[in-house]
Scaffold this motif. Structure first.
Motif, short mmCIF file in Angstrom:
data_model
loop_
_atom_site.label_atom_id
_atom_site.label_comp_id
_atom_site.label_asym_id
_atom_site.label_seq_id
_atom_site.Cartn_x
_atom_site.Cartn_y
_atom_site.Cartn_z
N GLU A 375 -39.08 -31.50 11.34
CA GLU A 375 -38.03 -32.50 11.23
C GLU A 375 -37.78 -33.22 12.55
N LEU A 376 -37.73 -32.46 13.64
CA LEU A 376 -37.32 -33.04 14.92
C LEU A 376 -38.49 -33.57 15.73
N GLU A 377 -39.61 -32.86 15.74
CA GLU A 377 -40.75 -33.26 16.57
C GLU A 377 -41.76 -34.11 15.80
N ALA A 378 -42.17 -33.60 14.65
CA ALA A 378 -43.17 -34.34 13.88
C ALA A 378 -42.58 -35.50 13.09
N LYS A 379 -41.25 -35.52 12.86
CA LYS A 379 -40.57 -36.60 12.14
C LYS A 379 -41.14 -36.77 10.73
N ASP A 380 -41.34 -35.63 10.06
CA ASP A 380 -41.92 -35.66 8.71
C ASP A 380 -40.94 -34.99 7.76
N PRO A 381 -39.98 -35.74 7.17
CA PRO A 381 -38.99 -35.10 6.29
C PRO A 381 -39.57 -34.56 4.99
N ASP A 382 -40.60 -35.22 4.47
CA ASP A 382 -41.19 -34.71 3.23
C ASP A 382 -41.82 -33.34 3.44
N ARG A 383 -42.52 -33.20 4.52
CA ARG A 383 -43.13 -31.90 4.81
C ARG A 383 -42.05 -30.86 5.10
N THR A 384 -40.96 -31.27 5.74
CA THR A 384 -39.85 -30.34 5.99
C THR A 384 -39.25 -29.84 4.69
N ARG A 385 -39.05 -30.76 3.73
CA ARG A 385 -38.51 -30.35 2.42
C ARG A 385 -39.46 -29.36 1.73
N GLN A 386 -40.74 -29.60 1.82
CA GLN A 386 -41.71 -28.69 1.21
C GLN A 386 -41.66 -27.31 1.87
N ILE A 387 -41.47 -27.28 3.18
CA ILE A 387 -41.42 -25.99 3.88
C ILE A 387 -40.20 -25.20 3.44
N TYR A 388 -39.04 -25.85 3.34
CA TYR A 388 -37.83 -25.15 2.89
C TYR A 388 -38.00 -24.63 1.46
N GLN A 389 -38.54 -25.45 0.60
CA GLN A 389 -38.72 -25.03 -0.79
C GLN A 389 -39.70 -23.87 -0.91
N GLN A 390 -40.78 -23.94 -0.15
CA GLN A 390 -41.74 -22.84 -0.20
C GLN A 390 -41.14 -21.56 0.37
N CYS A 391 -40.34 -21.68 1.41
CA CYS A 391 -39.69 -20.50 1.99
C CYS A 391 -38.76 -19.84 0.98
N LEU A 392 -37.98 -20.66 0.25
CA LEU A 392 -37.06 -20.09 -0.75
C LEU A 392 -37.81 -19.44 -1.90
N LYS A 393 -39.02 -19.90 -2.18
CA LYS A 393 -39.82 -19.25 -3.22
C LYS A 393 -40.37 -17.90 -2.76
N VAL A 394 -40.63 -17.78 -1.46
CA VAL A 394 -41.22 -16.54 -0.95
C VAL A 394 -40.19 -15.42 -0.89
N ILE A 395 -38.93 -15.73 -0.62
CA ILE A 395 -37.89 -14.71 -0.44
C ILE A 395 -37.60 -14.04 -1.79
N PRO A 396 -37.61 -12.70 -1.86
CA PRO A 396 -37.24 -11.99 -3.11
C PRO A 396 -35.72 -11.95 -3.27
N HIS A 397 -35.14 -12.96 -3.91
CA HIS A 397 -33.69 -13.09 -3.98
C HIS A 397 -33.03 -11.99 -4.80
N LYS A 398 -33.78 -11.35 -5.69
CA LYS A 398 -33.18 -10.26 -6.47
C LYS A 398 -32.89 -9.04 -5.61
N LEU A 399 -33.61 -8.89 -4.50
CA LEU A 399 -33.38 -7.76 -3.61
C LEU A 399 -32.48 -8.14 -2.44
N PHE A 400 -32.73 -9.26 -1.85
CA PHE A 400 -31.92 -9.73 -0.73
C PHE A 400 -32.21 -11.21 -0.55
N THR A 401 -31.37 -11.86 0.24
CA THR A 401 -31.55 -13.28 0.52
C THR A 401 -31.15 -13.56 1.96
N PHE A 402 -31.38 -14.78 2.38
CA PHE A 402 -31.03 -15.21 3.73
C PHE A 402 -30.17 -16.47 3.60
N ALA A 403 -28.87 -16.30 3.84
CA ALA A 403 -27.95 -17.44 3.72
C ALA A 403 -28.28 -18.53 4.72
N LYS A 404 -28.84 -18.16 5.87
CA LYS A 404 -29.16 -19.16 6.89
C LYS A 404 -30.15 -20.18 6.35
#
Length: 741
Positions: A375-404
């Motif tokens: 977001e800040l260095e590469a200035k690529d918001p689309d890729r940033t959105r994809q990274i956040y979405q992929q990260c939320l898919k990787v986290i096992p929310h049924k066991l624990f999550t990361f509010a941050k």
């Protein structure tokens, strides 16, 4: 059976005046050794005796070689003796007989050839060397000796012929280099170059090519040396080339002032060679850039060296996320976006194997840093959105999550002016995996957006999820008060204090009372204190109520009225705590100290004197230590108890104990003044004292030491009255002494 005499004991163990060292002992033993037998010298007078001596020695040598014909030492001694007698034919015969026995013995051949050389029999020495190199062609010593002899005789052609015969056997590198050095000594450079060409054809190791190139450089042929390096790289290929050939080639170009060519060679080598083969290459390249390069070149070398180290560490442990962090920072300093993305992708692919949050914390920060960089260095918001979405898919929310991660994703969407998606994402997070930090972050975002209706809804859902969270109740009430809805804020506090389970009820009650005080609702605040005292009569609540009464403005502006109201609360608290008995003594002390401080600061002298009269005295006591599980007594322990004046007035036995102690002290003083009185009067006084003390103890229905078994031990106490340090009596006397004081 005879008895063995006992060893004599050394009475004087002081060191002797004259000390003997180990060196002195060894020297004296050497001096006292007797000389061994010496062989007598034999003098030969005429030729007949000489012949007899020779005959006798030959017979001894013949007997020796007959007994052990494979003993080379006997043959060597025999031949050397004959040589010393001047009998060269006999010596040659002996050497030949020795070779017949063992023709593969190198010592025999060497000593035979050296004898001929010493007596300047050159042709015979050549004959011996020819026979030796024919029988043992793999023994380099014979070839070296043979060539050395020919070169001493200035027979260069003969030496060259010997070398050529030797080279047909394809000897080791040392033999070839000896041949080259001989040609260099006689300035035969073309012959030396041909020898090198044959040499690298038989031994094509990179170090031999380097020797050839250095030879060409030493004779001022840089073009030939460069051609040799290039030929080596072409012939050997990438499988057999090591870093040394590149280092030598680059240093050669550096000596020829071809800096750019040397830099290209270094970079080419770093690209072609594997990571584990470039350690020395990196060091040399670093030194090269420090001497001949600019700042950027030096930084590139350092980055490359650290990159190799990180790769080695990750090869051994690919889930060492600290190394990944360092690796990413290193690549970020270079500014190559493709390389940075590659490292980030490799890092986030190392998912932890164990589904526990403590193993995922460092891993999730890789995703966060990746998204922030995009977001800040590469200035690529689309890729940033994809990274956040992929990260939320990787986290096992049924066991624990990361509010941050949820909150950062929501804030990113808000920065992209996608408020609807941000609220939908945070709402999904609360519905899927509610968490206190998640509620706080979402509420803070809505507060910044001034969406107070949504904040109310979030607080309601927050309290539905965890009704015992005092922090949420207080913040909800503060929100309503900030919005000017006092009644709604009071209603929230009322609902909160009625909850059956609260995590920090004292904080909630304090917040409710502070709210009423800030609103100057003194009656409501006083009512809250009374409600709180019905739930708990903790001493801090009483002290807080007294301070409130002193600061309340509904008593008027008269300080005496405020002080009287506060003093009334202190008195009421003291009475309530006094009813508890022994369980409330420490709280009574805390209350009295607070009351005393109040009287010093805002009270009167009469009030301070009254409080001082209520202050207790500390008394040291002893009690038995009993294991609560087994009930076994394990000794005694000392503790401090508080005796209040109010309790003494209710219990007159304390006064009796004080009078008894005073009488005892007077009797002890009388005994000290009358030291010449007889023992009978002392015994009678002690008996009288013991009887009165027992009467004083028996008159009190309470055990001073708090021991329920004290009455059963009193008979034994009387019997042991004169023994010091008795447990029960010493503790009781100590307590009485303290009470008297």
């Amino acid at each position: 059976m005879d008895r063995q005499p006992r060893p004599v004991k050394v009475k004087n163990k002081n060191p002797a005046e004259v000390q003997i060292t180990a060196e002195q002992i060894l020297r004296e033993s050497k001096e006292r050794q007797e000389a061994g037998p010496t062989v007598p010298k034999q003098k030969i007078a005429d030729g007949e005796e000489l012949d007899e001596h020779r005959l006798r020695k030959r017979k001894e040598f013949e007997d020796g070689v007959r007994r052990n014909k494979h003993g080379v030492g006997n043959w060597v001694k025999y031949a050397v003796w004959e040589e010393g007698q001047g009998e060269m034919d006999r010596a040659r015969s002996i050497w030949e007989r020795a070779l017949d026995v063992d023709h593969r013995n190198q010592v025999v051949w060497l000593r035979y050839a050296e004898m001929e050389m010493k007596h300047k029999n050159v042709n015979r020495a050549r004959n011996v060397f020819d026979r030796a190199v024919t029988v043992l062609p793999r023994c380099d010593t014979f070839w070296y000796k043979y060539v050395y002899m020919e070169e001493l005789l200035s027979n260069v052609a003969g030496a060259r012929q010997v070398f050529e015969r030797w080279m047909k056997w394809e000897p080791s590198e040392e033999g070839w280099m000896a041949y080259v050095k001989m040609e260099k000594r006689y300035k035969e450079l073309d012959r030396a170059r041909d020898i090198f060409r044959r040499f690298v054809g038989i031994h094509p190791q990179p170090k031999n090519w380097i020797k050839w190139a250095k030879f060409e450089e030493s004779i001022a042929k840089p073009d030939s040396a460069r051609a040799i390096y290039e030929q080596c790289l072409d012939m050997l290929g990438e499988d057999f080339i090591d870093q040394n050939i590149y280092v030598s080639f680059a240093k050669f170009e550096t000596r020829q002032k071809e800096i750019e060519r040397a830099r290209v060679i270094y970079k080419y080598a770093l690209q072609k060679l594997e990571k584990g083969q470039t350690e020395n290459l990196y060091n040399v390249y670093t030194q090269f850039e420090k001497q001949h390069g600019a700042k950027e070149g030096i930084e590139d070398v350092v980055v490359g060296k650290r990159r190799v180290r990180y790769e080695d560490e990750l090869a051994s442990n690919p889930r060492n996320y600290d190394v990944w962090f360092d690796y990413v920072r290193l690549e970020e300093t270079s500014g190559d976006h493709d390389k940075i993305r590659e490292v980030y992708e490799r890092a986030i692919s190392q998912v932890p194997l164990i589904a526990e949050k403590r193993y995922w914390r460092r891993y999730i920060y890789l995703w966060i840093f990746y998204a922030v960089w995009e977001e800040l260095e590469a200035k690529d918001p689309d890729r940033t959105r994809q990274i956040y979405q992929q990260c939320l898919k990787v986290i096992p929310h049924k066991l624990f999550t990361f509010a941050k991660v949820w909150i950062l994703y929501g804030k990113f969407l808000i920065r992209q002016l996608d408020l609807v998606t941000a609220r939908r994402t945070l709402g999904a997070a609360i519905g899927m995996c509610p968490k206190e930090k998640l509620f706080k972050g979402y509420i803070e975002i809505e507060l910044q957006l001034r969406e107070f209706d949504r904040v109310r809804v979030l607080y309601e859902r927050y309290l539905q999820w965890n009704a015992g969270n005092c922090y949420a109740w207080i913040k909800f009430a503060e929100l309503e008060r900030m919005l000017g809805d006092t009644e709604r804020s009071r209603g929230i506090f009322e609902i909160a204090v009625e909850q059956p389970v609260l995590d920090m009820p004292e904080v909630l009650w304090k917040g409710y009372i502070d709210f009423e005080v800030e609103e100057q609702e003194w009656a409501n605040a006083r009512d809250l204190y009374q409600r709180l005292l019905k739930r708990t009569e903790h001493v801090k609540v009483w002290i807080s109520l007294a301070n409130f009464e002193f600061s309340a403005e509904d008593h008027g502006d008269e300080p005496d009225a405020k002080a009287a109201a506060a003093r009334k609360v202190f008195s009421q608290a003291y009475t309530n705590l006094q009813r508890r008995g022994d369980t409330g003594k420490e709280e009574r002390v805390v209350l009295l100290e607070a009351w005393r401080d109040f009287e010093k600061a805002s009270g009167t002298a009469e009030g301070l004197a009254e409080v001082q009269g209520k202050m207790p005295r500390a008394v040291k006591k002893r009690r038995r230590i009993v294991d609560p599980e087994t009930g076994v007594e394990s000794g005694w322990e000392e503790y401090y108890d508080y005796i209040f004046p109010d309790d003494e007035t209710e219990r007159p036995n304390f006064k009796l104990l004080a009078v008894a102690h005073e009488w005892k002290m007077k009797m002890a003083a009388m005994v000290n003044d009358d030291d010449d009185s007889d023992s009978e009067s002392e015994e009678s006084e002690d008996d009288g004292e013991a009887g009165r003390e027992d009467a004083a103890e028996g008159g009190d229905g309470m055990d001073v030491d708090g021991d329920a078994e004290a009455s059963e031990e009193r008979p034994s106490k009387r019997a042991k009255r004169q023994e010091p340090n008795q447990g029960e009596d010493s503790g009781q006397d100590e307590e009485i002494a303290t009470a008297g004081r």
